[in-house]
Design an enzyme around this catalytic site. Sequence first.
Site, PDB file in Angstrom:
ATOM      1  N   GLY B  10      12.575   0.326  -6.558  1.00 44.53           N
ATOM      2  CA  GLY B  10      11.600  -0.686  -6.124  1.00 44.53           C
ATOM      3  C   GLY B  10      10.774  -0.939  -7.047  1.00 44.53           C
ATOM      4  O   GLY B  10      10.238  -0.313  -8.005  1.00 44.53           O
ATOM      5  N   VAL B  14       3.640  -2.340  -6.606  1.00 54.10           N
ATOM      6  CA  VAL B  14       3.364  -0.849  -7.311  1.00 54.10           C
ATOM      7  C   VAL B  14       4.324  -0.795  -8.547  1.00 54.10           C
ATOM      8  O   VAL B  14       4.039  -0.300  -9.491  1.00 54.10           O
ATOM      9  CB  VAL B  14       3.379   0.101  -6.382  1.00 54.10           C
ATOM     10  N   ALA B  16       6.119  -2.727 -10.437  1.00 51.03           N
ATOM     11  CA  ALA B  16       6.027  -3.744 -11.501  1.00 51.03           C
ATOM     12  C   ALA B  16       4.716  -3.126 -12.286  1.00 51.03           C
ATOM     13  O   ALA B  16       4.774  -2.978 -13.677  1.00 51.03           O
ATOM     14  CB  ALA B  16       5.472  -5.155 -11.228  1.00 51.03           C
ATOM     15  N   VAL B 133      -1.982   8.635  -0.997  1.00 53.39           N
ATOM     16  CA  VAL B 133      -3.297   8.695  -0.208  1.00 53.39           C
ATOM     17  C   VAL B 133      -4.361   8.081  -1.065  1.00 53.39           C
ATOM     18  O   VAL B 133      -4.539   8.753  -2.299  1.00 53.39           O
ATOM     19  CB  VAL B 133      -3.552  10.125   0.225  1.00 53.39           C
ATOM     20  N   GLY B 188      -4.571 -10.517  -0.625  1.00 59.23           N
ATOM     21  CA  GLY B 188      -3.466  -9.581  -0.602  1.00 59.23           C
ATOM     22  C   GLY B 188      -3.835  -8.134  -0.334  1.00 59.23           C
ATOM     23  O   GLY B 188      -3.156  -7.476  -0.564  1.00 59.23           O
ATOM     24  N   LYS B 206      -2.439   9.109   6.475  1.00 60.24           N
ATOM     25  CA  LYS B 206      -3.021   9.578   5.264  1.00 60.24           C
ATOM     26  C   LYS B 206      -3.891  10.903   5.760  1.00 60.24           C
ATOM     27  O   LYS B 206      -3.687  11.899   5.044  1.00 60.24           O
ATOM     28  CB  LYS B 206      -4.104   8.629   4.428  1.00 60.24           C
TER      29      LYS B 206
HETATM   30  N1  LIG Z   1       0.635  -2.067  -2.868  1.00 66.46           N
HETATM   31  C1  LIG Z   1      -0.473  -1.117  -2.888  1.00 66.46           C
HETATM   32  O1  LIG Z   1      -1.370  -1.493  -3.215  1.00 66.46           O
HETATM   33  C2  LIG Z   1       0.130   0.052  -2.469  1.00 66.46           C
HETATM   34  C3  LIG Z   1      -0.875   1.233  -2.557  1.00 66.46           C
HETATM   35  C4  LIG Z   1      -0.616   2.678  -2.301  1.00 66.46           C
HETATM   36  C5  LIG Z   1       0.603   2.962  -1.868  1.00 66.46           C
HETATM   37  N2  LIG Z   1       1.582   1.812  -1.545  1.00 66.46           N
HETATM   38  C6  LIG Z   1       2.912   1.975  -1.193  1.00 66.46           C
HETATM   39  O2  LIG Z   1       4.110   1.727  -2.306  1.00 66.46           O
HETATM   40  C7  LIG Z   1       5.117   1.661  -1.691  1.00 66.46           C
HETATM   41  C8  LIG Z   1       5.612   0.164  -2.332  1.00 66.46           C
HETATM   42  O3  LIG Z   1       4.649  -0.635  -2.296  1.00 66.46           O
HETATM   43  P1  LIG Z   1       4.639  -2.198  -2.768  1.00 66.46           P
HETATM   44  O4  LIG Z   1       3.371  -2.857  -2.466  1.00 66.46           O
HETATM   45  O5  LIG Z   1       5.009  -2.170  -4.204  1.00 66.46           O
HETATM   46  O6  LIG Z   1       5.848  -2.968  -2.043  1.00 66.46           O
HETATM   47  P2  LIG Z   1       6.700  -4.312  -2.249  1.00 66.46           P
HETATM   48  O7  LIG Z   1       5.844  -5.132  -3.170  1.00 66.46           O
HETATM   49  O8  LIG Z   1       7.160  -4.831  -0.944  1.00 66.46           O
HETATM   50  O9  LIG Z   1       8.038  -3.673  -3.138  1.00 66.46           O
HETATM   51  C9  LIG Z   1       8.989  -2.838  -2.469  1.00 66.46           C
HETATM   52  C10 LIG Z   1      10.035  -2.787  -3.369  1.00 66.46           C
HETATM   53  O10 LIG Z   1      11.091  -2.173  -2.850  1.00 66.46           O
HETATM   54  C11 LIG Z   1      12.231  -2.701  -3.273  1.00 66.46           C
HETATM   55  N3  LIG Z   1      13.348  -2.592  -2.111  1.00 66.46           N
HETATM   56  C12 LIG Z   1      13.497  -2.804  -0.892  1.00 66.46           C
HETATM   57  N4  LIG Z   1      14.374  -2.246  -0.222  1.00 66.46           N
HETATM   58  C13 LIG Z   1      15.252  -1.713  -1.257  1.00 66.46           C
HETATM   59  C14 LIG Z   1      16.535  -1.114  -1.272  1.00 66.46           C
HETATM   60  N5  LIG Z   1      17.164  -0.900  -0.204  1.00 66.46           N
HETATM   61  N6  LIG Z   1      16.980  -0.549  -2.543  1.00 66.46           N
HETATM   62  C15 LIG Z   1      16.087  -0.742  -3.421  1.00 66.46           C
HETATM   63  N7  LIG Z   1      14.910  -1.306  -3.625  1.00 66.46           N
HETATM   64  C16 LIG Z   1      14.520  -1.732  -2.603  1.00 66.46           C
HETATM   65  C17 LIG Z   1      12.165  -4.216  -3.344  1.00 66.46           C
HETATM   66  O11 LIG Z   1      12.859  -5.027  -3.916  1.00 66.46           O
HETATM   67  P3  LIG Z   1      12.854  -6.638  -4.128  1.00 66.46           P
HETATM   68  O12 LIG Z   1      11.838  -6.552  -5.140  1.00 66.46           O
HETATM   69  O13 LIG Z   1      14.225  -7.002  -4.775  1.00 66.46           O
HETATM   70  O14 LIG Z   1      12.524  -7.052  -3.058  1.00 66.46           O
HETATM   71  C18 LIG Z   1      10.827  -4.257  -3.987  1.00 66.46           C
HETATM   72  O15 LIG Z   1      10.841  -4.446  -5.208  1.00 66.46           O
HETATM   73  C19 LIG Z   1       5.118   1.292  -0.124  1.00 66.46           C
HETATM   74  O16 LIG Z   1       5.442   2.644   0.223  1.00 66.46           O
HETATM   75  C20 LIG Z   1       3.646   1.203   0.015  1.00 66.46           C
HETATM   76  O17 LIG Z   1       2.993   1.659   0.942  1.00 66.46           O
HETATM   77  C21 LIG Z   1       1.378   0.650  -2.043  1.00 66.46           C
END
Ligand SMILES: NC(=O)c1ccc[n+]([C@@H]2O[C@H](COP(=O)([O-])OP(=O)(O)OC[C@H]3O[C@@H](n4cnc5c(N)ncnc54)[C@H](OP(=O)(O)O)[C@@H]3O)[C@@H](O)[C@H]2O)c1
Lengths: 435, 435
Positions: B10, B14, B16, B133, B188, B206
């Site tokens: 992923g 996050v 990146a 969390v 966002g 959480k």
């Molecule tokens: N964003 C926040 O502020 C935040 C805060 C706390 C916790 N979180 C948690 O952190 C996690 C990631 O969040 P995010 O915001 O970074 O999500 P996101 O932007 O949607 O990124 C998800 C990533 O997972 C990849 N992915 C999806 N299916 C996959 C698969 N089958 N195999 C390999 N890679 C796959 C996607 O690939 P592609 O890039 O190719 O689509 C993408 O890079 C989530 O559980 C979220 O709840 C996020």
Amino acid sequence: MQVTKVALVGMGTVGAGVARLLIDHGDRTGRHAGRILWVEEVVVADPKKARDYALPKTVTLSDDLSRITNNPEIKIVAHLVGGLEPARTIMLKLLESGKDVVTANKALLAEHGPEIFDRARELGRAIAFDAAVAGGIPIITNISQCFSANQILSLRGILNGTSNFIVSQMDEQGETYAEALKEAQQRGYAEADPTMDVSGADAAQKLAILAHLAFGAQVHWNDIPRVGIDTLDAADLHYARELNYRIKLIAVAKLRDSGLELHVTPNLVKIGTPLAEVRLAYNAISVVGDAVGSIFFHGLGAGQMPTASAVVADMIDMAVGRTPITFRTVELWSKSEARVQQCDHSALPSRFYIRLTVEDRPGVLAEVTGVLGKHQISIASVIQHEPSEEDGGQSIVPLVIMTAQATEGATQKAMAEIGKLTSVRPNAVRMRVLD
Amino acid sequence: MQVTKVALVGMGTVGAGVARLLIDHGDRTGRHAGRILWVEEVVVADPKKARDYALPKTVTLSDDLSRITNNPEIKIVAHLVGGLEPARTIMLKLLESGKDVVTANKALLAEHGPEIFDRARELGRAIAFDAAVAGGIPIITNISQCFSANQILSLRGILNGTSNFIVSQMDEQGETYAEALKEAQQRGYAEADPTMDVSGADAAQKLAILAHLAFGAQVHWNDIPRVGIDTLDAADLHYARELNYRIKLIAVAKLRDSGLELHVTPNLVKIGTPLAEVRLAYNAISVVGDAVGSIFFHGLGAGQMPTASAVVADMIDMAVGRTPITFRTVELWSKSEARVQQCDHSALPSRFYIRLTVEDRPGVLAEVTGVLGKHQISIASVIQHEPSEEDGGQSIVPLVIMTAQATEGATQKAMAEIGKLTSVRPNAVRMRVLD
Ligand SMILES: NC(=O)c1ccc[n+]([C@@H]2O[C@H](COP(=O)([O-])OP(=O)(O)OC[C@H]3O[C@@H](n4cnc5c(N)ncnc54)[C@H](OP(=O)(O)O)[C@@H]3O)[C@@H](O)[C@H]2O)c1
Ligand SMILES: NC(=O)c1ccc[n+]([C@@H]2O[C@H](COP(=O)([O-])OP(=O)(O)OC[C@H]3O[C@@H](n4cnc5c(N)ncnc54)[C@H](OP(=O)(O)O)[C@@H]3O)[C@@H](O)[C@H]2O)c1
């Protein structure tokens, strides 16, 4: 369940709290350490003294440190003796006899940190000291472990609960400094000799430790510019409030292009911001990291059980092996070069609060602002109060000035020059305004 | 310097941020881990997608998880894929191929924690999840490590930044729920489907994780009573303010004689208290421990870099060996019995805010207070506002009641009965008042 034998040197305020947690609440250490921390020996100055925590018969209470140093089964020792000596000698003896040591003694670390940490490294031992800064707030662990992916940009804190209590009482209850100090002593917040607390020295020692950890600075606490609260005038609390500020003793470490800004001084802090709302003997720290952003901690910075909480957490971390790892990786007070130098204090910018007592006659304001202007200090606001006193037939008024950004050096020079004006009375006040 | 090879699954928001910290700021991990965390592989769903962080050529970007699972040199993997599937399968494959895993996926842990943690323990692997969390606030490490000498007595927190942002905007900018939600999406903070956030489900997930860690509770997040902010009426923000309160979505876990109180609901929180002053998308948590007292944390609960900060700190802890120790000692979601049971929600005491829309005629207040009295609910204050509307020829008024301590169950029953009075219009509101 596995047993790790431990010992205490010192069973005063903090030590008694530690004994209570380890002995009466052994289930917790069992749960979090997967083992019992078994108190085998307690060493104090006077074993005959009456104590409010009664040790069980299984624990030997003595004044003989060799009972610990000669017992190879004891792995971890909580060192809870204050001051520099014999605290330093006890620390070195413990390390040399193969113990890992947990301490709450910030004065010892701030003064002899390099010697003690070098010795510990040579001997392959570890030291934990989360209780030494901000008591119950786990700021040491948070900085050295939780924010390790960040460049810390700044730390700002209320690190001395005694000073904060005194200033809060003066501000909220209208007490004088002497009354508030007396109350702090009665409540056990201030010692008989409160100098270390009220002079800002205690906060500077804690700031030196934090600056070391967070920035790799190698600064002796006594080289940190500091002003205490012992000269604080109730009038300034009053004028600050009129301007929507409170006064707080603030320790600052901030990374600048020119180096590390470090000082402990009373600051005007905007009412409603988190640091302004810290009351009584509480501590608080605001950490800014380049990734995590701003994180704020608030809690009890001293007292028996909050400090004991930190000591026992460190003992658990030591027993399970986390602290030795942190100690090896963090390289505190190591011989490696400082990563940042303290920057020139006089060049530091801030807004300032200035209070003068001036003669109430035309032209005085122009004289004062003329001097400020000469030193490139712009004025953000001026409050001239009603004449309140007569001084040798001349009515005098307080003049409160808030400056725009100016440097420490320029304001110091301007104040010296203003002090020489015949229309200005002595005891001018100058304080930083927190951004 | 020693090198530990790591990988990312992923690289969205996050991921990146994590890549940026590990690759562009390798000196930090060097300094805090005494080693380089070398990013060897990044696996995503679509490697062709345009990305705002450009990986260096040394890193392979692919959609082939086996490049990680088949590479025994990769020790630690950051699992940054959201949702339940394929996130669960990816997690299990990583553990089974011998990787220690760091994740930010709270939904996965809240739903499949027992299965995943059991599997990790069987395989001798470790999982770290501080980012899951409260994002940048290191609450997991603080609870599982720093407060280990305490019996935690209560946790109260604002754990969902999206909800807090929406309510803040409604309260401070006078926006409607729909407007505030739209703005949260534009910034966002909220996803296209905001249900998890605004329904309180995300906060409940959480809270379930925290309750597990802090109290040894084994509660499924869906069994935590919850009310979201999606039905919040701007009128209540207004009346709350008149009473000197703000409304906040508060997650509570509190130890009582009868068990563990758990819920996520909008609460009236006294203006000036720390939780009331949490603005925008910030999170905050107040922890009370029996030794440490009350500790308050405030910081960014989500967003790219705060979350990445927590993920990378966990990766460093994993690399140096701290997390595996914590993972073994904390026994999270183990098969051991729950240390506490959730208590009967209907018996929980609280003060309540009640708002009714009633017909403006004599005797109505007496009818309403009569029902409350029948259910042993004392009234602390009543505010009857000016008639504001006509409804079928009858003028109606809002009636705001603050109760003394009453139980959930009694107030629910009273509300149902009050709802049947012909003088009372539908859509009555009942909210907890935070102590
Ligand atoms: N964003 C926040 O502020 C935040 C805060 C706390 C916790 N979180 C948690 O952190 C996690 C990631 O969040 P995010 O915001 O970074 O999500 P996101 O932007 O949607 O990124 C998800 C990533 O997972 C990849 N992915 C999806 N299916 C996959 C698969 N089958 N195999 C390999 N890679 C796959 C996607 O690939 P592609 O890039 O190719 O689509 C993408 O890079 C989530 O559980 C979220 O709840 C996020
Ligand atoms: N109190 C707090 O809230 C707090 C908070 C943070 C940090 N700390 C730090 O924690 C440390 C201990 O503070 P405290 O308040 O517990 O001090 P304290 O009440 O004065 O206790 C000091 C203890 O050290 C013992 N001791 C003195 N000299 C000794 C010697 N030569 N050999 C063995 N034991 C000796 C004393 O023995 P007797 O009992 O026989 O006199 C006493 O038990 C200090 O460094 C302090 O700065 C305290």
